[in-house]
Each structure stands twice: as C-alpha cells, then as structure tokens.
Design a protein around this motif. Structure first.
Motif, PDB file in Angstrom:
ATOM      1  N   LEU A 179      -2.065 -10.300 -14.755  1.00  0.00           N
ATOM      2  CA  LEU A 179      -2.798  -9.055 -14.638  1.00  0.00           C
ATOM      3  C   LEU A 179      -3.664  -9.117 -13.378  1.00  0.00           C
ATOM      4  CD1 LEU A 179      -3.570  -6.320 -15.923  1.00  0.00           C
ATOM      5  CD2 LEU A 179      -5.361  -7.552 -17.193  1.00  0.00           C
ATOM      6  N   VAL A 180      -3.452  -8.185 -12.480  1.00  0.00           N
ATOM      7  CA  VAL A 180      -4.104  -8.218 -11.167  1.00  0.00           C
ATOM      8  C   VAL A 180      -4.981  -6.982 -10.978  1.00  0.00           C
ATOM      9  CG1 VAL A 180      -3.686  -8.005  -8.676  1.00  0.00           C
ATOM     10  CG2 VAL A 180      -2.388  -9.664 -10.033  1.00  0.00           C
ATOM     11  N   ILE A 181      -6.237  -7.225 -10.647  1.00  0.00           N
ATOM     12  CA  ILE A 181      -7.137  -6.169 -10.209  1.00  0.00           C
ATOM     13  C   ILE A 181      -7.106  -6.170  -8.682  1.00  0.00           C
ATOM     14  CG2 ILE A 181      -9.515  -5.328 -10.197  1.00  0.00           C
ATOM     15  CD1 ILE A 181      -9.932  -6.886 -12.828  1.00  0.00           C
ATOM     16  N   TYR A 182      -6.794  -5.027  -8.102  1.00  0.00           N
ATOM     17  CA  TYR A 182      -6.730  -4.962  -6.643  1.00  0.00           C
ATOM     18  C   TYR A 182      -7.550  -3.776  -6.151  1.00  0.00           C
ATOM     19  CZ  TYR A 182      -3.236  -1.132  -6.798  1.00  0.00           C
ATOM     20  OH  TYR A 182      -2.594   0.060  -7.005  1.00  0.00           O
ATOM     21  N   HIS A 183      -7.915  -3.822  -4.872  1.00  0.00           N
ATOM     22  CA  HIS A 183      -8.668  -2.716  -4.301  1.00  0.00           C
ATOM     23  C   HIS A 183      -7.772  -1.880  -3.390  1.00  0.00           C
ATOM     24  CE1 HIS A 183      -9.228  -5.763  -1.032  1.00  0.00           C
ATOM     25  NE2 HIS A 183      -9.117  -4.695  -0.255  1.00  0.00           N
ATOM     26  N   GLY A 184      -8.083  -0.605  -3.371  1.00  0.00           N
ATOM     27  CA  GLY A 184      -7.440   0.299  -2.440  1.00  0.00           C
ATOM     28  C   GLY A 184      -8.519   1.041  -1.677  1.00  0.00           C
ATOM     29  N   VAL A 185      -8.222   1.397  -0.443  1.00  0.00           N
ATOM     30  CA  VAL A 185      -9.198   2.062   0.411  1.00  0.00           C
ATOM     31  C   VAL A 185      -8.679   3.443   0.779  1.00  0.00           C
ATOM     32  CG1 VAL A 185     -10.589   1.904   2.492  1.00  0.00           C
ATOM     33  CG2 VAL A 185      -9.834  -0.197   1.353  1.00  0.00           C
ATOM     34  N   ARG A 186      -9.434   4.450   0.390  1.00  0.00           N
ATOM     35  CA  ARG A 186      -9.085   5.816   0.780  1.00  0.00           C
ATOM     36  C   ARG A 186      -9.998   6.233   1.928  1.00  0.00           C
ATOM     37  NH1 ARG A 186      -6.510  10.350  -1.288  1.00  0.00           N
ATOM     38  NH2 ARG A 186      -7.395  12.345  -0.658  1.00  0.00           N
TER      39      ARG A 186
ATOM     40  N   ALA B  55       0.850  -1.180   0.000  1.00  0.00           N
ATOM     41  CA  ALA B  55       0.000   0.000   0.000  1.00  0.00           C
ATOM     42  C   ALA B  55       0.892   1.239   0.000  1.00  0.00           C
ATOM     43  CB  ALA B  55      -0.905  -0.002   1.227  1.00  0.00           C
ATOM     44  N   ARG B  56       0.510   2.203  -0.821  1.00  0.00           N
ATOM     45  CA  ARG B  56       1.294   3.426  -0.846  1.00  0.00           C
ATOM     46  C   ARG B  56       1.049   4.244   0.415  1.00  0.00           C
ATOM     47  NH1 ARG B  56       1.278   3.969  -7.366  1.00  0.00           N
ATOM     48  NH2 ARG B  56      -0.919   3.386  -7.226  1.00  0.00           N
ATOM     49  N   ARG B  57       1.864   5.249   0.614  1.00  0.00           N
ATOM     50  CA  ARG B  57       1.741   6.108   1.790  1.00  0.00           C
ATOM     51  C   ARG B  57       1.294   7.502   1.362  1.00  0.00           C
ATOM     52  NH1 ARG B  57       4.329   3.371   5.912  1.00  0.00           N
ATOM     53  NH2 ARG B  57       5.809   1.757   5.254  1.00  0.00           N
ATOM     54  N   GLY B  58       0.732   8.234   2.303  1.00  0.00           N
ATOM     55  CA  GLY B  58       0.355   9.602   2.009  1.00  0.00           C
ATOM     56  C   GLY B  58      -1.065   9.730   1.489  1.00  0.00           C
ATOM     57  N   GLY B  59      -1.235  10.590   0.478  1.00  0.00           N
ATOM     58  CA  GLY B  59      -2.572  10.914   0.009  1.00  0.00           C
ATOM     59  C   GLY B  59      -3.060  10.111  -1.177  1.00  0.00           C
ATOM     60  N   TRP B  60      -2.344   9.047  -1.548  1.00  0.00           N
ATOM     61  CA  TRP B  60      -2.740   8.249  -2.705  1.00  0.00           C
ATOM     62  C   TRP B  60      -4.100   7.586  -2.487  1.00  0.00           C
ATOM     63  CZ3 TRP B  60       0.129   7.626  -7.234  1.00  0.00           C
ATOM     64  CH2 TRP B  60       1.415   8.175  -7.213  1.00  0.00           C
ATOM     65  N   TRP B  61      -4.743   7.226  -3.605  1.00  0.00           N
ATOM     66  CA  TRP B  61      -6.052   6.553  -3.548  1.00  0.00           C
ATOM     67  C   TRP B  61      -5.938   5.183  -2.901  1.00  0.00           C
ATOM     68  CZ3 TRP B  61      -7.313   1.847  -5.683  1.00  0.00           C
ATOM     69  CH2 TRP B  61      -6.378   1.286  -6.556  1.00  0.00           C
ATOM     70  N   ASP B  62      -4.749   4.561  -2.980  1.00  0.00           N
ATOM     71  CA  ASP B  62      -4.534   3.215  -2.430  1.00  0.00           C
ATOM     72  C   ASP B  62      -3.522   3.246  -1.284  1.00  0.00           C
ATOM     73  OD1 ASP B  62      -2.364   3.842  -4.019  1.00  0.00           O
ATOM     74  OD2 ASP B  62      -2.340   1.946  -5.114  1.00  0.00           O
TER      75      ASP B  62
ATOM     76  N   ILE C 253       7.414 -10.196  -8.532  1.00  0.00           N
ATOM     77  CA  ILE C 253       8.027  -9.042  -9.185  1.00  0.00           C
ATOM     78  C   ILE C 253       6.957  -8.238  -9.907  1.00  0.00           C
ATOM     79  CG2 ILE C 253       9.655  -8.273 -10.949  1.00  0.00           C
ATOM     80  CD1 ILE C 253      11.363 -10.683 -10.323  1.00  0.00           C
ATOM     81  N   CYS C 254       6.756  -6.987  -9.473  1.00  0.00           N
ATOM     82  CA  CYS C 254       5.778  -6.099 -10.094  1.00  0.00           C
ATOM     83  C   CYS C 254       6.412  -5.426 -11.313  1.00  0.00           C
ATOM     84  CB  CYS C 254       5.303  -5.049  -9.096  1.00  0.00           C
ATOM     85  SG  CYS C 254       4.052  -3.930  -9.746  1.00  0.00           S
ATOM     86  N   LEU C 255       5.799  -5.608 -12.470  1.00  0.00           N
ATOM     87  CA  LEU C 255       6.288  -5.005 -13.706  1.00  0.00           C
ATOM     88  C   LEU C 255       5.689  -3.624 -13.944  1.00  0.00           C
ATOM     89  CD1 LEU C 255       5.998  -8.162 -16.013  1.00  0.00           C
ATOM     90  CD2 LEU C 255       8.009  -7.367 -14.746  1.00  0.00           C
ATOM     91  N   GLN C 256       4.422  -3.485 -13.639  1.00  0.00           N
ATOM     92  CA  GLN C 256       3.725  -2.210 -13.815  1.00  0.00           C
ATOM     93  C   GLN C 256       2.649  -2.066 -12.738  1.00  0.00           C
ATOM     94  OE1 GLN C 256       2.462  -2.936 -17.954  1.00  0.00           O
ATOM     95  NE2 GLN C 256       3.480  -1.032 -18.499  1.00  0.00           N
ATOM     96  N   ARG C 257       2.433  -0.830 -12.324  1.00  0.00           N
ATOM     97  CA  ARG C 257       1.363  -0.530 -11.369  1.00  0.00           C
ATOM     98  C   ARG C 257       0.717   0.788 -11.744  1.00  0.00           C
ATOM     99  NH1 ARG C 257       2.045  -0.028  -4.772  1.00  0.00           N
ATOM    100  NH2 ARG C 257      -0.191   0.117  -4.253  1.00  0.00           N
ATOM    101  N   GLY C 258      -0.588   0.755 -11.936  1.00  0.00           N
ATOM    102  CA  GLY C 258      -1.290   1.972 -12.304  1.00  0.00           C
ATOM    103  C   GLY C 258      -1.196   3.025 -11.213  1.00  0.00           C
ATOM    104  N   ASN C 259      -1.019   4.277 -11.628  1.00  0.00           N
ATOM    105  CA  ASN C 259      -0.914   5.357 -10.656  1.00  0.00           C
ATOM    106  C   ASN C 259      -2.270   5.792 -10.110  1.00  0.00           C
ATOM    107  OD1 ASN C 259       1.897   5.629 -10.761  1.00  0.00           O
ATOM    108  ND2 ASN C 259       1.767   6.817 -12.650  1.00  0.00           N
ATOM    109  N   SER C 260      -3.315   5.643 -10.915  1.00  0.00           N
ATOM    110  CA  SER C 260      -4.644   6.084 -10.505  1.00  0.00           C
ATOM    111  C   SER C 260      -5.592   4.897 -10.418  1.00  0.00           C
ATOM    112  CB  SER C 260      -5.189   7.121 -11.498  1.00  0.00           C
ATOM    113  OG  SER C 260      -5.327   6.541 -12.795  1.00  0.00           O
TER     114      SER C 260
END
Length: 339
Positions: free
Chosen positions: A233-240, A208-215, A262-269
């Motif tokens: 390809l992974v669909i994941y949920h984030g909680v804001r 999980a990211r830190r700060g004000g991110w959506w996830d 190993i994560c190759l790509q992660r959507g920013n939004s």
C-alpha cells in the motif's frame, strides 16, 4: 513490523463523520497539530518538516526531521516521544549533518529522510535526498541507534529523490522506490540491487497522469510502502499546478507483493490535501508531505507524520483497512500505472 506506541484512545482527534459515512475522511488530523515547530528546537532554525518515522525497540517513536537552518541548507535531527504525540525529546545538536568533505553531493544539505527497518540487516536504512550543484540525488545511511551512521553515499544521481527501501528482498534483491526526473517526466520508479550500492533493472512503477488530473505531470513516493495481505500500500503525492502555484495532495496505489512494479489499483482522486491553516500558510503554502508513519498495536491504525507548508510537523491517523476499502471503490485496476 514494529508497532506504534500510540494507542487509539490516547489520540485526541478533530471531529469526523461516522465510519460508515461516504464523506468520512480517510485521515483525521490530530487536534493538537502541529506537533513539532521551530519554537521547540534547542538551537536556532528556520523550520522543521518532512520527518521520517519509526518505532524503536524501547517503545519510543522516533522522528528524523528535516531541519532547515537559517542559511537555507538542511540537516537531519531526531526527536523521540514515548507516545508519539508530545513530550518530544529533541537531540541537542544535529543528528546527521551534511559531510561535503567526504560526500560532495551533500554540499547544499540533506533532506527528506525515509526510514525502513530491515530485519535481515538488524538495522534501519535511511534513504535521504542529498543536494549539490547537480541537483537532488538519493543517498543511503545505515544505523542501529540513530547516533552513529554508516553512509553509503549517493546511489541515484541527480535529479532523483523521494526514495525508500522495501524491508524485504524481492527475488533475492533489494528494491528501492525513487523518483528520477527524465525526459519522460517525473514518475515513480523501482530499481534493484544485490548489495545496496549497485543498482539496475530500473522500471517505471507509477506514472504521473497527463492533462487536468490532480496528479498530472509530477508525482513521488511519500512514506515507505506498507505491507498488507493485498499488496504494498503506497501513499504518494501529486502536484497540481495552478495560477497561484503548486498544491501538494496525497493519493493511494496498491502494488503486487512479489512484483512491486505491477500496479494493482490506483485511486482516481486525491484523498488528503491541505485544508488546515498550518498546511495552507507557511514557507511553501498548500503542502502536505508525509515521509513516515508508524502502525498501531492493532496492526491497522496508521499514524501519519507529515510536513505542513514546509514549516512544521503534523500528525493524522487512519486505518489500513479503510484505505484498502477506499481503493476498491475509487480506482480502476492498473489504470495509468505506467508510461
């Protein structure tokens, strides 16, 4: 991979932008949503949501739904449909009930199943959340027909949930994605096993990211990973967390096929969130939460089944190619993938 029985021309969706538009949604809600509610159930319940999904050998789509009883506890119940949209045939009694006498970790119910068909075993593996005094844990059950089940019991002790098995062995070992909560936070982990019972080599695969991110602060797996030529390809949920409570939205990430930690790509939004009234208003407002999908006969169309506001089951359609293209333009390769 077993394809979905839903042909694109049979699905009536809400209007969307042209495919080439920047604003085109990645998932389009079915105009007849929600597709399952408590009003359709053959016995009294409070709500139905968070359904695992699979295509059966006879062509039917099966949804293994989380059903919350009026006691507040949950069990699992199967619904079958020839087209995966309507005409649902719902089991007249619960399909899989908690069994606290033999499995005390289920004393407060069982929830949120994810279904993986495993060719080597010629069975479906259902990973679900078992709930007891110590909190939620991960349990497994195997089945060939969704009528009888072989329980493996709890395999990841509390607090842990949001689990799904990969359909193939990785380096000779089974691989399970799950979401323990530790002093490090609520992140996605992957663990390995020779026999589906004993698990080790635990590793964070997405933090999980830190700060004000959506996830920020809390993430978890949604539906089981989709195998593509580019990776898992992974669909994941984030909680804001907001002043009005949490908002559950969906994001995308791509992982290496041979080394899925190993994560190759992660959507920013985030790419799909609660917008419709049935997603924004319910027992738990502002929640979209998929536990399963099927893939169309074209090998590209995704039929995503999700719980809406912890009250009903809805469906949306998308494209594997579209999701991969979106990741190419909305991600920083490997960024924020671990601790």
């Amino acid at each position: 991979m077993i394809p979905s029985p839903i042909a694109p021309e049979h699905v009536k969706n809400e209007q969307q932008e042209p495919a080439g538009s920047i604003e085109a949604p990645l998932f389009t809600r079915y105009a007849g949503n929600p597709i399952l509610t408590r009003k359709q159930w053959p016995y009294p319940i409070n709500s139905v949501f968070n359904a695992g999904a699979t295509r059966l050998a006879d062509g039917d789509t099966l949804l293994l739904c989380r059903v919350e009883e009026r006691t507040g506890l949950s069990h699992l119940c199967a619904a079958r449909s020839a087209n995966g949209i309507d005409g649902w045939r719902i089991d007249s009694r619960p399909t899989l009930m908690p069994n606290p006498r033999e499995y005390p970790e289920e004393i407060w119910g069982i929830e949120d199943p994810r279904i993986t068909y495993v060719p080597e075993l010629e069975q479906y593996v259902v990973a679900y959340t078992s709930f007891a005094q110590g909190g939620p844990g991960v349990s497994l059950a195997l089945t060939k027909d969704f009528k009888s089940f072989e329980r493996y019991g709890v395999i990841m002790q509390p607090e842990d949930k949001d689990a799904a098995l990969l359909p193939w062995k990785i380096g000779g070992l089974w691989a399970l994605i799950h979401r323990p909560v530790t002093t490090l936070g609520a992140h996605m982990w992957i663990s390995y096993s020779p026999d589906l019972r004993h698990w080790g080599s635990h590793k964070v695969m997405l933090a999980a990211r830190r700060g004000g991110w959506w996830d920020a602060n809390k993430i978890g797996l949604c539906s089981p990973p989709i195998e593509t030529v580019k990776g898992w390809l992974v669909i994941y949920h984030g909680v804001r967390q907001t002043a009005a409570g949490g908002i559950y939205r969906l994001g995308l990430a791509l992982f290496d096929l041979e080394k899925p930690d190993i994560c190759l790509q992660r959507g920013n939004s985030w790419m799909f969130g609660p917008e419709a009234r049935y997603e924004r208003e319910g027992d738990v407002s502002n929640v979209v939460f998929p536990c399963g999908q099927t893939i169309g006969a074209d090998g590209d169309t995704i039929h995503l089944y999700y719980g809406a506001a912890d009250e009903c089951v809805a469906m949306a359609t998308g494209s594997i190619r579209g999701l991969l293209l979106w990741l190419d333009s909305h991600s920083d390769a490997g960024s924020e993938s671990g601790l």
